[in-house]
Write a protein that holds these residues in place. Sequence first.
Motif, PDB file in Angstrom:
ATOM      1  N   SER A   3       7.335 -15.226 -12.663  1.00 37.71           N
ATOM      2  CA  SER A   3       7.907 -15.534 -13.978  1.00 37.71           C
ATOM      3  C   SER A   3       8.142 -17.033 -14.078  1.00 37.71           C
ATOM      4  O   SER A   3       8.657 -17.647 -13.139  1.00 37.71           O
ATOM      5  CB  SER A   3       9.239 -14.809 -14.171  1.00 37.71           C
ATOM      6  N   THR A  16       4.056 -15.344 -17.017  1.00 37.89           N
ATOM      7  CA  THR A  16       4.076 -14.640 -15.723  1.00 37.89           C
ATOM      8  C   THR A  16       2.744 -15.018 -15.082  1.00 37.89           C
ATOM      9  O   THR A  16       1.696 -14.735 -15.662  1.00 37.89           O
ATOM     10  CB  THR A  16       4.131 -13.105 -15.897  1.00 37.89           C
ATOM     11  N   THR A  26      10.890  -5.169 -11.725  1.00 37.91           N
ATOM     12  CA  THR A  26      11.311  -6.486 -11.241  1.00 37.91           C
ATOM     13  C   THR A  26      12.560  -6.393 -10.356  1.00 37.91           C
ATOM     14  O   THR A  26      13.406  -5.542 -10.556  1.00 37.91           O
ATOM     15  CB  THR A  26      11.600  -7.453 -12.418  1.00 37.91           C
TER      16      THR A  26
HETATM   17  C1  LIG Z   1       6.867  -9.149 -15.614  1.00 42.90           C
HETATM   18  C2  LIG Z   1       7.112  -9.306 -14.145  1.00 42.90           C
HETATM   19  C3  LIG Z   1       7.761 -10.452 -13.693  1.00 42.90           C
HETATM   20  C4  LIG Z   1       7.930 -10.648 -12.312  1.00 42.90           C
HETATM   21  N1  LIG Z   1       8.508 -11.810 -11.864  1.00 42.90           N
HETATM   22  C5  LIG Z   1       8.505 -12.085 -10.541  1.00 42.90           C
HETATM   23  C6  LIG Z   1       8.936 -13.359 -10.049  1.00 42.90           C
HETATM   24  O1  LIG Z   1       9.378 -14.229 -10.816  1.00 42.90           O
HETATM   25  N2  LIG Z   1       8.846 -13.613  -8.732  1.00 42.90           N
HETATM   26  C7  LIG Z   1       8.365 -12.681  -7.839  1.00 42.90           C
HETATM   27  O2  LIG Z   1       8.301 -12.986  -6.653  1.00 42.90           O
HETATM   28  N3  LIG Z   1       7.962 -11.451  -8.256  1.00 42.90           N
HETATM   29  C8  LIG Z   1       8.018 -11.132  -9.588  1.00 42.90           C
HETATM   30  N4  LIG Z   1       7.596  -9.909 -10.035  1.00 42.90           N
HETATM   31  C9  LIG Z   1       7.069  -8.951  -9.077  1.00 42.90           C
HETATM   32  C10 LIG Z   1       7.959  -7.749  -8.840  1.00 42.90           C
HETATM   33  O3  LIG Z   1       9.051  -8.120  -8.063  1.00 42.90           O
HETATM   34  C11 LIG Z   1       7.072  -6.692  -8.183  1.00 42.90           C
HETATM   35  O4  LIG Z   1       6.231  -6.152  -9.201  1.00 42.90           O
HETATM   36  C12 LIG Z   1       7.848  -5.614  -7.503  1.00 42.90           C
HETATM   37  O5  LIG Z   1       8.532  -6.102  -6.402  1.00 42.90           O
HETATM   38  C13 LIG Z   1       6.931  -4.481  -7.060  1.00 42.90           C
HETATM   39  O6  LIG Z   1       5.858  -4.961  -6.337  1.00 42.90           O
HETATM   40  P1  LIG Z   1       4.358  -4.518  -6.713  1.00 42.90           P
HETATM   41  O7  LIG Z   1       4.183  -4.657  -8.161  1.00 42.90           O
HETATM   42  O8  LIG Z   1       3.455  -5.255  -5.807  1.00 42.90           O
HETATM   43  O9  LIG Z   1       4.310  -2.967  -6.385  1.00 42.90           O
HETATM   44  P2  LIG Z   1       4.144  -2.314  -4.933  1.00 42.90           P
HETATM   45  O10 LIG Z   1       5.115  -2.919  -3.987  1.00 42.90           O
HETATM   46  O11 LIG Z   1       2.719  -2.319  -4.557  1.00 42.90           O
HETATM   47  O12 LIG Z   1       4.601  -0.818  -5.251  1.00 42.90           O
HETATM   48  C14 LIG Z   1       3.760   0.094  -5.953  1.00 42.90           C
HETATM   49  C15 LIG Z   1       4.539   1.406  -6.129  1.00 42.90           C
HETATM   50  O13 LIG Z   1       4.862   1.967  -4.857  1.00 42.90           O
HETATM   51  C16 LIG Z   1       6.280   2.158  -4.752  1.00 42.90           C
HETATM   52  N5  LIG Z   1       6.680   1.937  -3.370  1.00 42.90           N
HETATM   53  C17 LIG Z   1       6.545   0.807  -2.618  1.00 42.90           C
HETATM   54  N6  LIG Z   1       7.044   0.999  -1.395  1.00 42.90           N
HETATM   55  C18 LIG Z   1       7.490   2.274  -1.340  1.00 42.90           C
HETATM   56  C19 LIG Z   1       8.124   3.084  -0.344  1.00 42.90           C
HETATM   57  N7  LIG Z   1       8.398   2.599   0.885  1.00 42.90           N
HETATM   58  N8  LIG Z   1       8.448   4.373  -0.646  1.00 42.90           N
HETATM   59  C20 LIG Z   1       8.209   4.867  -1.879  1.00 42.90           C
HETATM   60  N9  LIG Z   1       7.621   4.156  -2.879  1.00 42.90           N
HETATM   61  C21 LIG Z   1       7.267   2.896  -2.596  1.00 42.90           C
HETATM   62  C22 LIG Z   1       6.893   1.147  -5.720  1.00 42.90           C
HETATM   63  O14 LIG Z   1       8.195   1.537  -6.108  1.00 42.90           O
HETATM   64  C23 LIG Z   1       5.882   1.194  -6.863  1.00 42.90           C
HETATM   65  O15 LIG Z   1       6.150   2.304  -7.670  1.00 42.90           O
HETATM   66  C24 LIG Z   1       7.478  -9.660 -11.401  1.00 42.90           C
HETATM   67  C25 LIG Z   1       6.875  -8.477 -11.875  1.00 42.90           C
HETATM   68  C26 LIG Z   1       6.684  -8.301 -13.226  1.00 42.90           C
HETATM   69  C27 LIG Z   1       6.026  -7.012 -13.679  1.00 42.90           C
END
Ligand SMILES: Cc1cc2nc3c(=O)[nH]c(=O)nc-3n(C[C@H](O)[C@H](O)[C@H](O)COP(=O)(O)OP(=O)(O)OC[C@H]3O[C@@H](n4cnc5c(N)ncnc54)[C@H](O)[C@@H]3O)c2cc1C
Length: 382
Positions: free
Chosen positions: A159, A208, A361
């Motif tokens: 972000s 983003t 997030t």
């Molecule tokens: C609009 C937006 C703004 C953002 N801004 C920032 C930012 O400023 N800085 C930053 O660093 N990040 C940012 N993010 C990233 C955000 O923190 C991540 O999307 C979030 O941490 C999830 O990671 P991922 O999307 O890689 O999903 P993944 O980690 O790949 O997870 C995919 C799915 O699997 C589930 N999952 C994962 N591990 C497990 C487990 N052990 N057991 C059960 N279920 C599990 C998750 O809950 C999810 O449903 C942003 C995201 C969005 C959408």
Amino acid sequence: MNFSYTEEQQLLIDSFNRFLDAEIKPIAHQYRDKYIDKELAVELQKKLIPFGIVNGFVSEADGGMGLDLVSYGLMMHDLAKASPDICITTQIMGITSKLMAGAPENIKSKYLPEMMAGDILGCVGMSEPSGGSDVASLQVKAKKAGDVYLINGEKTWISSGGYSDFILLLARFVEGDDDQGLGLILVERDDGYETSNLNKTALNSQSTAQVFFSDTKVPAHRVMVPAPKAMAHMMKLLSSSRPIVALMSLGIAQAAFDEALAFAGERKQFGSAIAGKQLIQAKLAEMRTKLEAGKLMALKSLDMIDRGEDPQLQAAMSKWYGTELACEIVADAVQIHGGSGITKEYPVEYYSRAVKVFSFTEGTTEVQKLIIGRQLTGLSAF
Ligand SMILES: Cc1cc2nc3c(=O)[nH]c(=O)nc-3n(C[C@H](O)[C@H](O)[C@H](O)COP(=O)(O)OP(=O)(O)OC[C@H]3O[C@@H](n4cnc5c(N)ncnc54)[C@H](O)[C@@H]3O)c2cc1C
């Protein structure tokens, strides 16, 4: 226990809402799904500074307003209600300022005053293409080479990444062949990183971004938190900002609820306003109750932090529950609008796209439940 606002909080919220009506809502309307460029983003943040919302986390001694988190959270709720997009940029300003206030003196004295004035924008880089939930496995590397670190790799979902003058980067610190764990380092745009905005279904008025590093040279004196302490540092910070995320999503839900209530009063079917139909009233009653429940849980978390208590369990509960309630409320608001609810003519379709983001997030719903489970049982199910 007191559930009323203090006189000071009421005055702040009232004047903030007058400002939102005059300055933010017209821009939010004009820029719905249209990118706000950096110049305007900076201008808007500067306008928000006098309310303490941009630097609310930061103490008066460090040039901030030293607001209590309950007041800060209430304002973030109302800002998200006025504009989810602008609220995200503001939230990132808050988080970067808070991190900066705890930075070593050489870094803090250089960057914090400009941040407090809204002259420079930062961002926080944790998530990577290989994953966001599993923070410990992050791969972007900061390799020590004399008195610099060489940064390589890619961050994503950042972000304000496209706006940023610097990134507070969570990276894997390496010295020789030694993996030292995760550290936090400040990388300036001028050190050489590239950004590319993501094309999302929601929140496209703000940036983003993907952030790319290729042998980016960063002076070693810009280490904010040495390895391996940065992961714990960031997790502590997230505990205090998770209830804010819940309040932001509930601000969007409140906006959708207000729209649905007004629509139900105007829309006539079977000879009378649908607001008078029992099933619509049941929906409205449930929506209003959920708003109350979600908000109270989040505010309790912030009150605990203000009083110096450990918020981890409460923050995780309020984050997953508040953001999921918000999604349910907005879905019901769309349903009350009938087919109109998915047209661009009514803002609920925009809210339905925006609200979903908050269940990802700062730790997804699943991650929050795993944190709660770990706290309850002492066993990690990650
Ligand atoms: C609009 C937006 C703004 C953002 N801004 C920032 C930012 O400023 N800085 C930053 O660093 N990040 C940012 N993010 C990233 C955000 O923190 C991540 O999307 C979030 O941490 C999830 O990671 P991922 O999307 O890689 O999903 P993944 O980690 O790949 O997870 C995919 C799915 O699997 C589930 N999952 C994962 N591990 C497990 C487990 N052990 N057991 C059960 N279920 C599990 C998750 O809950 C999810 O449903 C942003 C995201 C969005 C959408």
